[in-house]
Enzyme design. Structure first.
Site, PDB file in Angstrom:
ATOM      1  N   ASP A  40     -31.827 -56.894 -32.391  1.00  0.00           N
ATOM      2  CA  ASP A  40     -33.955 -55.764 -32.663  1.00  0.00           C
ATOM      3  C   ASP A  40     -33.352 -55.525 -34.051  1.00  0.00           C
ATOM      4  O   ASP A  40     -31.575 -54.957 -34.352  1.00  0.00           O
ATOM      5  CB  ASP A  40     -34.209 -55.034 -31.247  1.00  0.00           C
ATOM      6  N   LYS A  41     -34.597 -54.867 -34.958  1.00  0.00           N
ATOM      7  CA  LYS A  41     -34.903 -54.064 -35.970  1.00  0.00           C
ATOM      8  C   LYS A  41     -33.843 -52.601 -35.983  1.00  0.00           C
ATOM      9  O   LYS A  41     -33.399 -52.275 -36.570  1.00  0.00           O
ATOM     10  CB  LYS A  41     -35.829 -53.973 -36.434  1.00  0.00           C
TER      11      LYS A  41
END
Length: 253
Positions: free
Chosen positions: A58-59
């Site tokens: 995930d970012k």
């Protein structure tokens, strides 16, 4: 050059692949919802040349990300992820105290399941998703959790924790509580200025800590570990000092 070093550090590289420790808040590849956001693959290509994604994190998660340097390595490494031969270990700081020492969560997940692009539990349309959790220890209002995802769904660890009543500190999507970690709130005798205080941690407290993978050419089993970034490490040290629980020393014993 300084900007690049803020985005990642190099854990390992050879002519076949590279292992980076990324900061929170940067995408690892193109994102259809945010096409103009900074991308780690493009930034790192300035140093390494063309890179090929083999998995995602995930970012907002910090920690280990692997890129292949050749199409052959990409094919080999991607296959290991697809066949679930890669062992991944994450560390998360969560609110509250779980009532279990270990927990296996087996709940099918459907990415992009609502208007906010959240991943949702969906027993009819979701894809099989399994995570093994272990309680490392509790620290005042928080707990350190080790997570080992056996599948690789978007936001898997965050949703599997959330579905069991736990939310990761500063999770913008799956937690109702956005309060950052402040030393003044966990240390009894804190003498600082509350108006000048900077939070110890104000982003998603999830870190891709360790990964075990077979080298794409030699097939040698390799294990990589990513040191905590500064904000998470400062939090770890303060919580260890006050409550005597340290997720890193605990593992190294």
């Amino acid at each position: 050059m300084a900007q690049k070093n803020n985005d990642y550090t190099v854990i390992f590289q050879d002519e076949n692949f590279v292992v980076l420790n990324k900061r929170s808040g940067i995408l690892i590849a193109a994102d259809r919802y945010n096409p103009d956001a900074p991308r780690l693959d493009l930034i790192a290509q300035e140093e390494f040349g063309k890179l090929y994604a083999v998995h995602r994190i995930d970012k907002d998660t910090s920690g280990l990300i692997i890129y292949a340097k050749t199409l052959e390595a990409q094919r080999e490494l991607s296959m290991q992820f697809e066949k679930r031969q890669v062992h991944k270990t994450y560390h998360a700081l969560v609110y509250g105290h779980p009532l279990w020492e270990t927990l296996k969560v087996d709940l099918p997940l459907q990415p992009d399941g609502d208007a906010r692009h959240k991943t949702v539990v969906n027993k009819k349309f979701g894809k099989p998703s399994v995570t093994d959790f272990r309680l490392i220890g509790t620290c005042g209002p928080y707990s350190w959790i080790e997570a080992k995802p056996l599948t690789g769904r978007t936001h898997q660890i965050r949703v599997h924790l959330s579905s069991n009543g736990l939310s990761i500190v500063c999770d913008p999507l799956y937690s109702g509580n956005q309060k950052p970690v402040r030393l003044s709130e966990i240390k009894k005798k804190w003498n600082g200025d509350e108006f000048e205080e900077r939070p110890l941690l104000s982003r998603l407290a999830l870190h891709a800590y360790k990964i075990e993978i077979a080298h794409p050419v030699t097939k040698e089993i390799m294990t990589f570990t990513a040191p905590y970034p500064k904000d998470m490490d400062a939090t770890r040290k303060q919580l260890a000092k006050i409550f005597g629980v340290d997720p890193i020393n605990e593992i190294e014993k």
